[in-house]
Design an enzyme around this catalytic site. Structure first.
Site, mmCIF file in Angstrom:
data_model
loop_
_atom_site.group_PDB
_atom_site.id
_atom_site.type_symbol
_atom_site.label_atom_id
_atom_site.label_comp_id
_atom_site.label_asym_id
_atom_site.label_seq_id
_atom_site.Cartn_x
_atom_site.Cartn_y
_atom_site.Cartn_z
ATOM 1 N N HIS A 81 6.939 0.485 39.320
ATOM 2 C CA HIS A 81 7.292 -0.522 40.332
ATOM 3 C C HIS A 81 8.729 -0.374 40.834
ATOM 4 O O HIS A 81 8.940 -0.164 42.034
ATOM 5 C CB HIS A 81 7.006 -1.928 39.804
ATOM 6 C CG HIS A 81 7.605 -3.027 40.626
ATOM 7 N ND1 HIS A 81 7.248 -3.261 41.930
ATOM 8 C CD2 HIS A 81 8.594 -3.929 40.341
ATOM 9 C CE1 HIS A 81 7.958 -4.262 42.409
ATOM 10 N NE2 HIS A 81 8.784 -4.681 41.461
ATOM 11 N N ASP B 67 10.915 -4.904 47.403
ATOM 12 C CA ASP B 67 10.239 -5.356 46.184
ATOM 13 C C ASP B 67 8.948 -6.081 46.551
ATOM 14 O O ASP B 67 7.870 -5.797 46.020
ATOM 15 C CB ASP B 67 11.207 -6.291 45.430
ATOM 16 C CG ASP B 67 10.584 -6.919 44.192
ATOM 17 O OD1 ASP B 67 9.800 -6.226 43.508
ATOM 18 O OD2 ASP B 67 10.899 -8.096 43.913
ATOM 19 N N GLU C 220 15.476 -10.307 34.879
ATOM 20 C CA GLU C 220 14.416 -11.292 35.024
ATOM 21 C C GLU C 220 13.331 -11.127 33.945
ATOM 22 O O GLU C 220 12.872 -12.108 33.378
ATOM 23 C CB GLU C 220 13.802 -11.154 36.431
ATOM 24 C CG GLU C 220 12.585 -12.017 36.717
ATOM 25 C CD GLU C 220 12.925 -13.496 36.886
ATOM 26 O OE1 GLU C 220 14.113 -13.827 36.864
ATOM 27 O OE2 GLU C 220 11.988 -14.308 37.009
ATOM 28 N N ASP C 221 12.957 -9.884 33.648
ATOM 29 C CA ASP C 221 11.780 -9.650 32.798
ATOM 30 C C ASP C 221 12.073 -9.118 31.398
ATOM 31 O O ASP C 221 11.155 -8.970 30.603
ATOM 32 C CB ASP C 221 10.831 -8.656 33.494
ATOM 33 C CG ASP C 221 10.230 -9.247 34.761
ATOM 34 O OD1 ASP C 221 10.267 -10.475 34.905
ATOM 35 O OD2 ASP C 221 9.727 -8.471 35.593
ATOM 36 N N ASP D 20 -2.991 -9.072 74.985
ATOM 37 C CA ASP D 20 -1.798 -8.284 74.689
ATOM 38 C C ASP D 20 -1.909 -7.545 73.358
ATOM 39 O O ASP D 20 -0.952 -7.388 72.640
ATOM 40 C CB ASP D 20 -0.548 -9.167 74.724
ATOM 41 C CG ASP D 20 -0.637 -10.305 73.721
ATOM 42 O OD1 ASP D 20 -1.735 -10.539 73.183
ATOM 43 O OD2 ASP D 20 0.401 -10.943 73.476
ATOM 44 N N HIS E 154 16.244 -3.758 39.168
ATOM 45 C CA HIS E 154 16.138 -5.112 39.717
ATOM 46 C C HIS E 154 15.363 -6.116 38.871
ATOM 47 O O HIS E 154 15.617 -7.303 38.948
ATOM 48 C CB HIS E 154 15.595 -5.078 41.155
ATOM 49 C CG HIS E 154 14.102 -4.979 41.262
ATOM 50 N ND1 HIS E 154 13.444 -3.787 41.337
ATOM 51 C CD2 HIS E 154 13.146 -5.935 41.290
ATOM 52 C CE1 HIS E 154 12.137 -4.012 41.422
ATOM 53 N NE2 HIS E 154 11.928 -5.312 41.396
HETATM 54 MN MN MN Z 1 10.098 -6.451 41.294
#
Ligand code: MN
Length: 733
Positions: free
Chosen positions: A53, A144, A81-82, A264, A77
């Site tokens: 990821h 992300d 968080e994880d 359109d 990133h």
């Molecule tokens: Mn992520």
């Protein structure tokens, strides 16, 4: 860029080298090793190792030609968080810049949305942008989200729907705002599939055949227009696009149209160098295909309110398809891009503040700069911008986002939550720390108002409050209170006046009498009448004339003159009627009077002074006037208070300093009345609009009584000081 099986770090480095051949990839290798270790055995629902990821995200970012530190951040990133990783560790290993970006991404990941409405709120999108403080963070977040959307098929249906809704509400609009239109379209179309699966299926079927056809049609149209332009020697760029599935869907829903009524789906843009060229190009288009009646719009001659200029026309192909053309100069194109807020408004149905224009155009330019990277240093200098310098975004404890003008304080916040909270606000908890009312809110603060029931807004709050909402609530609260106080004061004044002259209020100050008087003074309600008496806009005298029958009013008028007579009596010592309660050594036959300069009362040290005209005048020993008398000792006479004298009341002068409150006079007089003392006269003189000075002549029995009364007055809220005066109070009639 489609997700492939088994992405490798080499793919990212290779892609990076294509636009930055000299790039230092040391940090990428380090970040890869660091993140792999941190995520350990974590596996994505797709069955791939978790690292696939962040690597895919980094690869997407190479399509934006992002510099190595952005790719490094992308690899890291999700670590904070994880996993157990901290921002401090990231900083120690990768420096402040990367750590700051990872922290920003972690903050965004923590934003929770209570409802769909809340997510759709403009504030949330702005909050994400503002929280980032760095355009690179937003771009990483979008990459992300794009990868998560591309791999959404592995999640449970409810999660798919929830994430897709969030993408439609927040991230697609942000991509649109930043001018990354392909990203917006891909995010929208991916989300569309999960949010409205049935409609998506139908549209896919409808557009399937159409799509290939459309691509070749665009190619054909562009070719023929270019040929025509060349022939007429008009310099122009021609490009075409098909509308995204979700855009078609929203148009069908919003305008209640069928698929074949969407004209359109194919759009062609012609960008010329000159205005004349624009009209020339329009002529070419209309000579090639038949224009549809009523579809030609000349926004060049008649620009839209937001300065937008273009020629719009829809033409009919030989195959029966309709194609929309937009023709404009390069100059007009820039203006149309600058007028981003208008575009936003039109597409999203929202109404952004006018100020957005500038900052968003700026963001777009930054993205473009980033793409070219001719000037990468300048780009890096400029990425750290305050995207919304006039606003600040904070959270409620429920993670709801609220926007305020810069410089806003907990008072603004409290009033934004609820008027009741605002009215009783004493401070706030900001990120769990207690702050004062004048604390300046910062982006991302979690704010909770602290209230106390007895708190009330005051005029100083107007200096602290920034929002007009809070200010108007504060003003209205103060006014309401002042009005209520004025009503109370008016009532007290009237009652006191009636009592003073022995007219029982319950007899004369009745509801019907008051209502009658209100009518006579042109007041809608009796409260308004009382208010106006309280604010001293209606003279008490005129009101009493209405309230009392003629005979009673006359007797009140007569009674009013009596205090004056008693002053006269005191001044003329020749006709004393009652004992002043003083014994003097000189003998009992002397005419004795109390000095009106110092108003001696039992308990004061006293001395008599024989004045040829006024007899023996009793002064306080401390009286300044006495000290100024001619030093003729023969004239001084010893004097004492009679110990078992008849009880009577003595006049004393006092001075009260107080804050200027409408009801303060009433409160002071109540305090004095409770001490069983009387006010004989009062002189009010405001010193400024915040405080007032009150000189009173009171009637007391003796010194302890006076002291007790002064103590009671000092306790009145708003009273700063209350002292006895050794001087005459000017008596007014
Ligand atoms: Mn992520």
């Amino acid at each position: 860029m489609r997700p492939r099986k088994g992405i490798h770090l080499e793919d990212i480095i290779e892609s990076l080298r294509r636009y930055e051949p000299e790039a230092d990839v040391e940090c990428l290798l380090k970040a890869y090793a660091f993140a792999s270790k941190a995520h350990g055995g974590q596996v994505r629902l797709s069955g791939q190792a978790y690292m696939s990821h962040p690597m895919e995200v980094a690869l997407i970012l190479t399509t934006f030609k992002m510099p190595p530190e952005v790719l490094t951040t992308a690899l890291l990133h999700d670590t904070v968080e994880d996993t157990e990783t901290t921002v401090t560790e990231i900083e120690a290993n990768f420096g402040k810049e990367v750590a700051h970006m990872v922290e920003g991404l972690t903050k965004i990941a923590k934003i929770k949305f209570r409802s769909r409405e809340e997510r759709q709120a403009e504030n949330v999108r702005k909050m994400i942008l503002a929280l980032s403080e760095d355009i690179r963070i937003v771009v990483i977040k979008l990459a992300d989200r794009l990868h998560n959307m591309r791999t959404l098929e592995y999640l449970m249906p409810e999660r798919q729907k929830a994430i897709s809704e969030e993408t439609l509400d927040i991230y697609a609009p942000i991509a649109n705002r930043l001018g990354i239109f392909w990203l917006r379209r891909e995010l929208e179309d991916l989300s569309f599939k999960y949010v409205h699966p049935v409609e998506y299926g139908k549209l896919i079927k409808l557009t399937k055949e159409y799509k290939e056809e459309a691509e070749s049609l665009i190619h054909l149209i562009c070719k023929r227009v270019k040929e025509g332009l060349l022939k007429e020697r008009i310099a122009a760029e021609v490009s075409g696009r098909t509308k995204g599935l979700y855009a078609i869907y929203t148009k069908m829903v919003d305008q209640n149209l069928d698929f074949d009524q969407i004209y359109d789906i194919i759009g062609i843009r012609v960008m010329t160098k000159s205005v004349v060229g624009c009209y020339g190009a329009l002529g070419i288009v209309h000579s090639l295909w038949k224009p549809i009646h009523g579809k030609l719009k000349d926004y060049i001659a008649l620009p839209k309110e937001n300065m937008y200029q273009s020629l719009h026309t829809t033409v009919l192909m030989n195959t029966g398809q309709r194609v929309e053309f937009q023709l404009r100069t390069q100059q007009m194109h820039i203006v149309s891009e600058e007028g981003f807020a208008a575009h936003w408004h039109y597409k999203e149905g929202g109404s952004p503040p006018v100020d957005d224009n500038k900052s968003l155009f700026w963001v777009r330019r930054l993205i473009d700069l980033g793409k070219d990277l001719d000037n990468s240093e300048e780009f890096l200098e400029n990425v750290k911008v305050d995207l919304f310098p006039d606003e600040v975004y904070v959270f409620t404890p429920q993670q709801e986002v609220k926007a305020f003008p810069r410089g806003a304080t907990p008072i603004d916040f409290a009033y934004a939550v609820h008027t009741e909270i605002g009215d009783h606000c004493v401070g706030a908890l900001v990120n769990s720390k207690e702050v004062r009312l004048d604390y300046i809110l910062e982006n991302g603060d979690v704010v909770e108002a602290i209230t106390v029931d007895t708190q009330q807004p005051n005029k100083d709050w107007l200096k602290i409050a920034k929002t007009s909402h809070a200010r108007s609530k504060i003003i209205s609260n103060i006014r309401t209170r002042e009005r209520a106080d004025a009503v109370r004061l008016g009532q007290e004044i009237i009652e006191a006046e009636l009592l003073k002259y022995s007219f029982p209020p319950e007899k004369y100050f009745t509801v019907p009498a008051l209502e009658e008087a209100a009518k006579a003074f042109g007041c809608k309600t009796s409260d308004i009448l009382l208010q106006r008496v309280g604010f001293q806009r209606i003279p008490l005298h005129s009101l009493l004339q209405r309230l009392l029958p003629a005979k009673e009013f006359k007797s009140l008028e007569a009674a009013k003159k009596r205090p004056l007579k008693s002053i006269m009596r005191r001044l003329s010592w020749r006709r004393p009627k009652e004992s002043v309660g003083v014994r003097v050594s000189a003998g009992d036959n002397m005419l004795i009077n109390l000095a009106i300069c110092c108003n001696p009362i039992p308990g004061d040290g006293i001395a008599g002074y024989a004045s040829g005209e006024k007899g023996l005048v009793i002064h306080c020993r401390s009286c300044p006037t006495l000290k100024d008398m001619e030093p003729n000792l023969e004239k001084f006479v010893d004097a004492q208070w009679e110990e078992n004298g008849k009880k009577r009341l003595y006049h004393a002068s006092i001075m009260v300093h107080s804050r200027n409150r409408p009801w303060i006079l009433a409160n002071i007089s109540t305090a004095i009345a409770h001490c069983k003392a009387n006010i004989y006269d009062a002189v009010v003189s405001p010193t400024d609009n915040r405080s007032g000075r009150l000189k009173l002549t009171v009637e007391v029995e003796n010194l302890p009584h006076l002291k007790k009364m002064l103590d009671a007055v000092k306790k009145v809220d708003g009273v700063k000081s209350a002292v006895r005066l050794m001087e005459k109070v000017t008596v007014k009639e």
